[in-house]
Design an enzyme around this catalytic site. Structure first.
Site, PDB file in Angstrom:
ATOM      1  N   CYS A 199      -9.749  -9.597 -29.825  1.00  0.00           N
ATOM      2  CA  CYS A 199      -9.325 -10.354 -28.647  1.00  0.00           C
ATOM      3  C   CYS A 199      -8.146 -11.264 -28.966  1.00  0.00           C
ATOM      4  O   CYS A 199      -8.153 -11.975 -29.971  1.00  0.00           O
ATOM      5  CB  CYS A 199     -10.499 -11.183 -28.119  1.00  0.00           C
ATOM      6  SG  CYS A 199     -10.162 -11.917 -26.501  1.00  0.00           S
ATOM      7  N   HIS A 231     -11.962  -0.818 -16.685  1.00  0.00           N
ATOM      8  CA  HIS A 231     -13.053  -0.091 -16.030  1.00  0.00           C
ATOM      9  C   HIS A 231     -14.030   0.495 -17.051  1.00  0.00           C
ATOM     10  O   HIS A 231     -13.611   1.096 -18.027  1.00  0.00           O
ATOM     11  CB  HIS A 231     -12.480   1.036 -15.171  1.00  0.00           C
ATOM     12  CG  HIS A 231     -11.684   0.539 -14.016  1.00  0.00           C
ATOM     13  ND1 HIS A 231     -10.344   0.212 -14.138  1.00  0.00           N
ATOM     14  CD2 HIS A 231     -12.022   0.306 -12.736  1.00  0.00           C
ATOM     15  CE1 HIS A 231      -9.906  -0.203 -12.968  1.00  0.00           C
ATOM     16  NE2 HIS A 231     -10.898  -0.154 -12.095  1.00  0.00           N
ATOM     17  N   CYS A 263      -8.273  -8.874 -21.977  1.00  0.00           N
ATOM     18  CA  CYS A 263      -6.920  -9.098 -22.476  1.00  0.00           C
ATOM     19  C   CYS A 263      -6.339  -7.750 -22.904  1.00  0.00           C
ATOM     20  O   CYS A 263      -7.066  -6.758 -23.035  1.00  0.00           O
ATOM     21  CB  CYS A 263      -6.930 -10.089 -23.641  1.00  0.00           C
ATOM     22  SG  CYS A 263      -7.681  -9.436 -25.158  1.00  0.00           S
ATOM     23  N   CYS A 300      -8.148  -6.247 -26.087  1.00  0.00           N
ATOM     24  CA  CYS A 300      -9.496  -5.716 -25.845  1.00  0.00           C
ATOM     25  C   CYS A 300      -9.437  -4.478 -24.959  1.00  0.00           C
ATOM     26  O   CYS A 300     -10.162  -3.509 -25.181  1.00  0.00           O
ATOM     27  CB  CYS A 300     -10.391  -6.778 -25.221  1.00  0.00           C
ATOM     28  SG  CYS A 300     -10.940  -8.051 -26.389  1.00  0.00           S
TER      29      CYS A 300
END
Length: 92
Positions: free
Chosen positions: A20, A31, A53, A56
């Protein structure tokens, strides 16, 4: 309500350790992929998405192991919980 637009400027809810970047300027809706609701040329509904982000989002798009899928699923739950708190999504 456009849930993709809701992701702009939000904190990452996927939060994969050592991945991250915590940069809300790069946040988009990631999704969750699941057999029967997504597949070749078919995205999952926006309601089954997490604010992620760029780091990620890229990670979950390229890795499909159980740990990564769990991180994304938890992100979906955190995103949904925030949308409920804000009154964007209504529950009875």
């Amino acid at each position: 309500m456009n849930l993709r637009k809701q992701a702009r400027g939000r904190g990452c809810q996927v939060r994969i350790p050592h991945v991250c970047n915590f940069n809300s300027e790069t946040t988009v809706l990631a999704h969750y992929r699941l057999a029967g609701i997504s597949g070749m040329g078919m995205k999952s509904p926006d309601a089954i998405g997490a604010w992620a982000c760029s780091a990620c989002h890229s990670y979950v798009d390229t890795r499909h192991d159980a740990e990564t899928k769990l991180a994304l699923a938890e992100g979906v739950f955190r995103t949904l919980a925030q949308l409920i708190r804000e009154g964007v999504v209504k529950c009875s």
